[in-house]
Write a protein that holds these residues in place. Structure first.
Motif, PDB file in Angstrom:
ATOM      1  N   ALA A 298     -42.999   3.177  -7.566  1.00  0.00           N
ATOM      2  CA  ALA A 298     -43.295   1.802  -7.145  1.00  0.00           C
ATOM      3  C   ALA A 298     -42.745   0.788  -8.126  1.00  0.00           C
ATOM      4  CB  ALA A 298     -44.806   1.621  -6.993  1.00  0.00           C
ATOM      5  N   LEU A 299     -42.628   1.180  -9.397  1.00  0.00           N
ATOM      6  CA  LEU A 299     -42.078   0.271 -10.398  1.00  0.00           C
ATOM      7  C   LEU A 299     -40.608  -0.036 -10.143  1.00  0.00           C
ATOM      8  CD1 LEU A 299     -43.716   1.680 -13.663  1.00  0.00           C
ATOM      9  CD2 LEU A 299     -44.336  -0.383 -12.379  1.00  0.00           C
ATOM     10  N   ALA A 300     -39.991   0.733  -9.252  1.00  0.00           N
ATOM     11  CA  ALA A 300     -38.600   0.436  -8.895  1.00  0.00           C
ATOM     12  C   ALA A 300     -38.489  -0.883  -8.132  1.00  0.00           C
ATOM     13  CB  ALA A 300     -38.028   1.569  -8.038  1.00  0.00           C
ATOM     14  N   THR A 301     -39.583  -1.304  -7.484  1.00  0.00           N
ATOM     15  CA  THR A 301     -39.514  -2.505  -6.643  1.00  0.00           C
ATOM     16  C   THR A 301     -39.123  -3.753  -7.427  1.00  0.00           C
ATOM     17  OG1 THR A 301     -41.116  -1.574  -5.094  1.00  0.00           O
ATOM     18  CG2 THR A 301     -40.794  -3.948  -5.032  1.00  0.00           C
ATOM     19  N   PRO A 302     -39.797  -4.080  -8.561  1.00  0.00           N
ATOM     20  CA  PRO A 302     -39.343  -5.272  -9.297  1.00  0.00           C
ATOM     21  C   PRO A 302     -37.915  -5.141  -9.806  1.00  0.00           C
ATOM     22  CG  PRO A 302     -41.057  -4.095 -10.519  1.00  0.00           C
ATOM     23  CD  PRO A 302     -41.018  -3.520  -9.151  1.00  0.00           C
ATOM     24  N   ILE A 303     -37.501  -3.915 -10.170  1.00  0.00           N
ATOM     25  CA  ILE A 303     -36.116  -3.725 -10.619  1.00  0.00           C
ATOM     26  C   ILE A 303     -35.161  -3.994  -9.459  1.00  0.00           C
ATOM     27  CG2 ILE A 303     -34.450  -2.049 -11.519  1.00  0.00           C
ATOM     28  CD1 ILE A 303     -36.782  -0.614 -12.871  1.00  0.00           C
ATOM     29  N   LEU A 304     -35.495  -3.458  -8.288  1.00  0.00           N
ATOM     30  CA  LEU A 304     -34.647  -3.672  -7.113  1.00  0.00           C
ATOM     31  C   LEU A 304     -34.648  -5.146  -6.702  1.00  0.00           C
ATOM     32  CD1 LEU A 304     -35.642  -0.527  -5.016  1.00  0.00           C
ATOM     33  CD2 LEU A 304     -33.463  -0.936  -6.165  1.00  0.00           C
ATOM     34  N   ALA A 305     -35.799  -5.807  -6.854  1.00  0.00           N
ATOM     35  CA  ALA A 305     -35.870  -7.222  -6.483  1.00  0.00           C
ATOM     36  C   ALA A 305     -34.955  -8.066  -7.368  1.00  0.00           C
ATOM     37  CB  ALA A 305     -37.313  -7.715  -6.584  1.00  0.00           C
ATOM     38  N   VAL A 306     -35.014  -7.818  -8.686  1.00  0.00           N
ATOM     39  CA  VAL A 306     -34.204  -8.607  -9.615  1.00  0.00           C
ATOM     40  C   VAL A 306     -32.719  -8.295  -9.438  1.00  0.00           C
ATOM     41  CG1 VAL A 306     -33.682  -8.992 -12.048  1.00  0.00           C
ATOM     42  CG2 VAL A 306     -36.060  -8.847 -11.297  1.00  0.00           C
ATOM     43  N   THR A 307     -32.377  -6.997  -9.428  1.00  0.00           N
ATOM     44  CA  THR A 307     -30.962  -6.640  -9.292  1.00  0.00           C
ATOM     45  C   THR A 307     -30.425  -7.041  -7.928  1.00  0.00           C
ATOM     46  OG1 THR A 307     -31.597  -4.384  -8.604  1.00  0.00           O
ATOM     47  CG2 THR A 307     -31.089  -4.741 -10.935  1.00  0.00           C
ATOM     48  N   GLY A 308     -31.261  -6.933  -6.887  1.00  0.00           N
ATOM     49  CA  GLY A 308     -30.825  -7.354  -5.561  1.00  0.00           C
ATOM     50  C   GLY A 308     -30.521  -8.845  -5.512  1.00  0.00           C
ATOM     51  N   ALA A 309     -31.383  -9.638  -6.178  1.00  0.00           N
ATOM     52  CA  ALA A 309     -31.129 -11.082  -6.227  1.00  0.00           C
ATOM     53  C   ALA A 309     -29.843 -11.387  -6.984  1.00  0.00           C
ATOM     54  CB  ALA A 309     -32.318 -11.793  -6.878  1.00  0.00           C
ATOM     55  N   LEU A 310     -29.607 -10.646  -8.075  1.00  0.00           N
ATOM     56  CA  LEU A 310     -28.378 -10.858  -8.847  1.00  0.00           C
ATOM     57  C   LEU A 310     -27.147 -10.477  -8.035  1.00  0.00           C
ATOM     58  CD1 LEU A 310     -29.488  -9.519 -12.355  1.00  0.00           C
ATOM     59  CD2 LEU A 310     -29.109 -11.901 -11.689  1.00  0.00           C
ATOM     60  N   VAL A 311     -27.243  -9.371  -7.293  1.00  0.00           N
ATOM     61  CA  VAL A 311     -26.118  -8.957  -6.435  1.00  0.00           C
ATOM     62  C   VAL A 311     -25.857 -10.006  -5.369  1.00  0.00           C
ATOM     63  CG1 VAL A 311     -25.408  -7.260  -4.703  1.00  0.00           C
ATOM     64  CG2 VAL A 311     -26.406  -6.491  -6.859  1.00  0.00           C
ATOM     65  N   TRP A 312     -26.934 -10.534  -4.782  1.00  0.00           N
ATOM     66  CA  TRP A 312     -26.789 -11.559  -3.744  1.00  0.00           C
ATOM     67  C   TRP A 312     -26.127 -12.809  -4.319  1.00  0.00           C
ATOM     68  CZ3 TRP A 312     -29.375 -16.374  -3.131  1.00  0.00           C
ATOM     69  CH2 TRP A 312     -29.165 -16.991  -1.891  1.00  0.00           C
ATOM     70  N   CYS A 313     -26.586 -13.227  -5.505  1.00  0.00           N
ATOM     71  CA  CYS A 313     -25.991 -14.418  -6.133  1.00  0.00           C
ATOM     72  C   CYS A 313     -24.515 -14.186  -6.440  1.00  0.00           C
ATOM     73  CB  CYS A 313     -26.743 -14.766  -7.420  1.00  0.00           C
ATOM     74  SG  CYS A 313     -28.412 -15.397  -7.147  1.00  0.00           S
ATOM     75  N   ALA A 314     -24.203 -12.973  -6.947  1.00  0.00           N
ATOM     76  CA  ALA A 314     -22.800 -12.669  -7.256  1.00  0.00           C
ATOM     77  C   ALA A 314     -21.955 -12.675  -5.993  1.00  0.00           C
ATOM     78  CB  ALA A 314     -22.705 -11.313  -7.954  1.00  0.00           C
ATOM     79  N   ALA A 315     -22.524 -12.145  -4.902  1.00  0.00           N
ATOM     80  CA  ALA A 315     -21.783 -12.126  -3.637  1.00  0.00           C
ATOM     81  C   ALA A 315     -21.555 -13.543  -3.126  1.00  0.00           C
ATOM     82  CB  ALA A 315     -22.551 -11.309  -2.594  1.00  0.00           C
ATOM     83  N   ARG A 316     -22.561 -14.396  -3.313  1.00  0.00           N
ATOM     84  CA  ARG A 316     -22.418 -15.786  -2.887  1.00  0.00           C
ATOM     85  C   ARG A 316     -21.317 -16.485  -3.671  1.00  0.00           C
ATOM     86  NH1 ARG A 316     -25.014 -18.314   1.367  1.00  0.00           N
ATOM     87  NH2 ARG A 316     -25.478 -20.113   0.068  1.00  0.00           N
ATOM     88  N   ARG A 317     -21.234 -16.139  -4.980  1.00  0.00           N
ATOM     89  CA  ARG A 317     -20.196 -16.757  -5.801  1.00  0.00           C
ATOM     90  C   ARG A 317     -18.821 -16.185  -5.486  1.00  0.00           C
ATOM     91  NH1 ARG A 317     -23.996 -15.849  -9.992  1.00  0.00           N
ATOM     92  NH2 ARG A 317     -22.744 -14.059 -10.645  1.00  0.00           N
ATOM     93  N   GLY A 318     -18.756 -14.859  -5.295  1.00  0.00           N
ATOM     94  CA  GLY A 318     -17.462 -14.209  -5.136  1.00  0.00           C
ATOM     95  C   GLY A 318     -16.907 -14.245  -3.734  1.00  0.00           C
ATOM     96  N   GLN A 319     -17.751 -14.417  -2.741  1.00  0.00           N
ATOM     97  CA  GLN A 319     -17.298 -14.420  -1.349  1.00  0.00           C
ATOM     98  C   GLN A 319     -17.452 -15.822  -0.775  1.00  0.00           C
ATOM     99  OE1 GLN A 319     -18.916 -11.306   1.079  1.00  0.00           O
ATOM    100  NE2 GLN A 319     -18.755 -12.502   2.948  1.00  0.00           N
ATOM    101  N   PRO A 320     -16.355 -16.483  -0.420  1.00  0.00           N
ATOM    102  CA  PRO A 320     -16.465 -17.846   0.088  1.00  0.00           C
ATOM    103  C   PRO A 320     -17.239 -17.873   1.406  1.00  0.00           C
ATOM    104  CG  PRO A 320     -14.267 -16.976   0.481  1.00  0.00           C
ATOM    105  CD  PRO A 320     -14.963 -15.981  -0.385  1.00  0.00           C
TER     106      PRO A 320
END
Length: 735
Positions: A298-320
């Motif tokens: 269950a402790l994977a959830t906060p890790i997945l939440a943070v890394t998922g948000a970072l991946v989403w932000c990176a995708a927003r920056r890298g993909q017009p």
């Protein structure tokens, strides 16, 4: 579709899911603590003996309960005052207070209802459903990124956040899916969406109207072991119509208090057994080790939440942002994009808008989303893809060729493939060429012959666009305006020059760290986080196309360092080697996680020639944990271009560098790094069999020679270069 299904529930429900997961992880510890702290009954102890012991100490006992952890609790009245305690089964006496743990109760209410009663329980049920959707869609995305379910455990590359997200998801997906399913089942029971699963025998209409049977004379209590007990309720004092009520793992029944006879008994059905199992799986009650494992997952959830948000932000920056992006099923043209650093997306956006303005319905998506079953109205398929590293597909193209090669798609629309790359690299547009060839092998008609774009040439792109327009019978122009990365100013602080004696001017250039904004410091973006092996992009004066150089330093070194050799006719290198301390350049940072040493205790074999030693030197400099590193360094002459000679001596003395092997191509005994490898074949093979990772940096001819030598070294023991590459133990940074 799957990506959207995964992304938006995750972003919306992230806070609730993190609260649920953290509270659930803490609650998972209590069953184990109960098992450790509670006195346990002997396996041979029966309920009759236990009840008799407790009754002897507490004559007013009304109920005895046994928790799944084995903790026995008794409740009684004495002189009209209620009492309770945790009981030692061996003596029947109190050992601890039976009052609930306040922390556990608080966490339980938070976990079950957010302190909002039924409204909160509905929110929790919705969060559990969201978790299930995230788990299923996440598993599908991991499989897609890995190239199929059979490649579930294949190596992951890309930025740290993305790699961590996938690796944690691979481990936790089963546990999170199980937690969400069991939570939904328990919510359904709470809201009576499932039938009552409890054992409820009909209360006896006739009893003996007698009292006083000895507890140790009741057959059912004698036959029942304490390990099977859940609850024993005593008759109400003085009420001859009342009975003993016994609940066990196998059912519930009533016992006459005068004769000890069983008056009624009911055994739970299949649905009740399923509910019991689900309760155990979700809470860990009765299976503390399982509970701890589920809590850990269950402790994977906060890790997945943070890394998922970072991946989403990176995708927003890298993909017009693609405007007017039609649904796949209604589009007449499908544009698929394979991109690693994001630049190919910019070209795709230009193509998309030009086609929209020409009156077409366009659907643009990453190549990893390739699914011709959805392209019901498509008249053409256009693929724009870069090539990454040693001729492999970029991040957004993961799994494309595997799905294509399965041959399950019947409808084959005409296709055009455009490759993006740099001709100075050894496998220019090799992945794009492989895509075009596989499409032809699969029976796709080529709308245009395979074509390439060198160094993001807008002229080449415009020329290809005219060919595409002619093939479509349309009229449009591709006027691409490159998106320039955000750059910072770097100031040169020192330089060291080599190679003048052999007509190969080479300089080690060291720049001061740029000033960082508070946001960059918090988010660790840009130059707030980098390490040796990452890339720095530099824009030479008079050019909009950056040149990339491997970094010879990490953030912890306190400076930015590169090694530059003056190339004949080289615009960027020619400008860099003329810099003096105090001069500035405009640069940006690009991650290159596939060429990081990473943390490990296994040996590291570094092979570099000329300026290729730059990232390798940075890796050795950062080796504070004294990992065994073996450096093979190729140069022309020891006396003229032995880069980092002074530092290397110090690193050897400090233990950061275990072994140095030099190769002089113009010395008294000319040889290259591949010759040194062959001469040291026994030692190299031994290191590789110990799990060593091989990192190669330098020119393409050198890299080809090293690969050939490594193949010769590995083949006698049945190993191959392809195997090492698949395991992430052979990586190249070749130019």
């Amino acid at each position: 579709m799957i990506r959207a299904l995964h992304r938006w529930p995750g972003l919306v429900a992230a806070v609730f899911l993190v609260v649920l997961s953290l509270s659930g992880a803490v609650l998972s510890v209590f069953p184990a603590l109960d098992r450790i702290s509670a006195p346990q009954a002997q396996t041979s102890l029966d309920v009759a003996t236990l009840a008799d012991r407790i009754h002897g100490n507490y004559p007013g006992v009304e109920q005895i309960r046994r928790a799944p952890s084995g903790r026995v609790t008794a409740y009684w009245f004495h002189d009209g005052v209620p009492g309770s305690a945790v009981i030692d089964p061996a003596t029947g006496t109190a050992t601890a207070s039976a009052d609930p743990n306040k922390t556990q109760r608080w966490l339980t209410e938070l976990h079950r209802s957010l302190f909002l009663d039924d409204s909160g329980r509905m929110v929790i049920a919705g969060a559990a459903l969201g978790m299930l959707l995230l788990t299923v869609s996440g598993a599908a995305l991991v499989a897609r990124r890995s190239g199929g379910w059979r490649s579930w455990s294949s190596p992951v590359r890309g930025p740290l956040a993305g790699r961590l997200h996938v690796k944690v998801a691979r481990v936790a997906v089963v546990g999170l899916g199980l937690s969400s399913l069991t939570a939904l089942w328990m919510s359904a029971l709470t809201f009576e969406l499932l039938p009552d699963t409890g054992s409820n025998p009909v209360f006896p209409s006739a009893v003996s109207a007698q009292m006083g049977v000895e507890l140790t004379a009741i057959p059912l209590l004698i036959e029942t072991k304490v390990s099977e007990l859940r609850e024993l309720t005593f008759p109400y004092a003085g009420d001859v119509s009342d009975v003993f009520t016994l609940k066990t793992d196998s059912g519930k029944g009533y016992i006459d208090q005068g004769t000890g006879a069983v008056l009624a008994w009911d055994t739970p059905g299949t649905l009740a057994s399923i509910s019991e199992t689900i309760y155990t799986l979700h809470t860990g009650q009765g299976a503390p080790l399982l509970g701890l494992v589920m809590g850990l997952l269950a402790l994977a959830t906060p890790i997945l939440a943070v890394t998922g948000a970072l991946v989403w932000c990176a995708a927003r920056r890298g993909q017009p942002r693609i405007r007017d992006n039609a649904r796949a099923g209604s589009a007449d043209t499908i544009v698929l994009v394979g991109s690693e650093g994001g630049s190919t997306w910019g070209f795709a956006a230009t193509l998309h808008q030009a086609l929209v303005q020409a009156g077409h319905l366009i659907h643009t998506a990453p190549m990893s989303a390739f699914n011709p079953h959805e392209y019901s109205n498509a008249e053409r398929l256009i693929i724009l893809t870069a090539t990454y590293g040693d001729g492999v597909g970029p991040a957004s193209a993961t799994g494309f060729l595997k799905r294509l090669r399965r041959g399950e798609y019947v409808r084959k629309t005409p296709v055009a493939v455009l490759g993006f790359g740099d001709r100075s690299f050894p496998k220019f547009c090799a992945y794009g060429q492989a895509v075009a060839q596989d499409l032809q092998n699969a029976g796709y008609e080529m709308l245009l012959p395979f074509d390439t774009i060198d160094r993001q040439s807008v002229q080449d792109f415009a020329r290809w666009g005219r060919d595409l327009a002619a093939s479509m019978g349309s009229s449009f122009e591709l006027d691409h305006q490159p998106v320039v990365p955000e750059v910072v100013k770097l100031t040169l602080t020192s330089r060291r020059d080599y190679g003048a004696d052999v007509q190969a001017p080479t300089s080690i250039l060291r720049f001061a760290l740029p000033k960082l904004s508070i946001w960059q410091r918090v988010t660790r973006t840009g130059f707030a986080r980098f390490e040796a092996g990452d890339l720095i992009g530099i824009f030479p004066s008079g050019s909009i196309v950056p040149r990339l150089y491997s970094l010879a330093s990490g953030r912890g070194d306190g400076f930015v360092e590169i090694v530059v050799k003056k190339q004949s006719g080289g615009l960027c290198s020619g400008q860099l080697v003329t810099l003096e301390p105090g001069d500035t350049i405009q640069a940006f940072l690009r991650r290159n996680p596939n060429f990081h040493a990473q943390t490990a205790k296994t040996p590291l074999i570094l092979v570099g020639a000329g300026t290729g030693v730059a990232p390798l030197a940075g890796i050795v400099r950062a080796n504070t944990r004294l990992r065994p590193i073996h450096l093979l360094f190729g140069m022309r002459h020891l006396h003229s271009d032995f880069l980092y000679q002074e530092e290397i001596s110090g690193w050897q003395a400090d233990g950061k560098l275990h072994h140095l092997l030099e190769a002089e191509s113009r010395g008294a005994r000319p040889r290259y790094v591949q010759d040194v490898l062959r001469a040291e074949a026994v030692e190299m093979l031994g290191l590789i069999q110990q799990g060593a990772k091989v990192m190669v940096c330098g020119g393409r001819e050198m890299a080809g020679g090293v690969a050939s030598a490594m193949t010769d070294i590995l083949s006698p023991v049945g190993l191959s270069l392809q195997t090492l590459k698949a395991e992430g133990r052979y990586v190249e940074d070749v130019y």
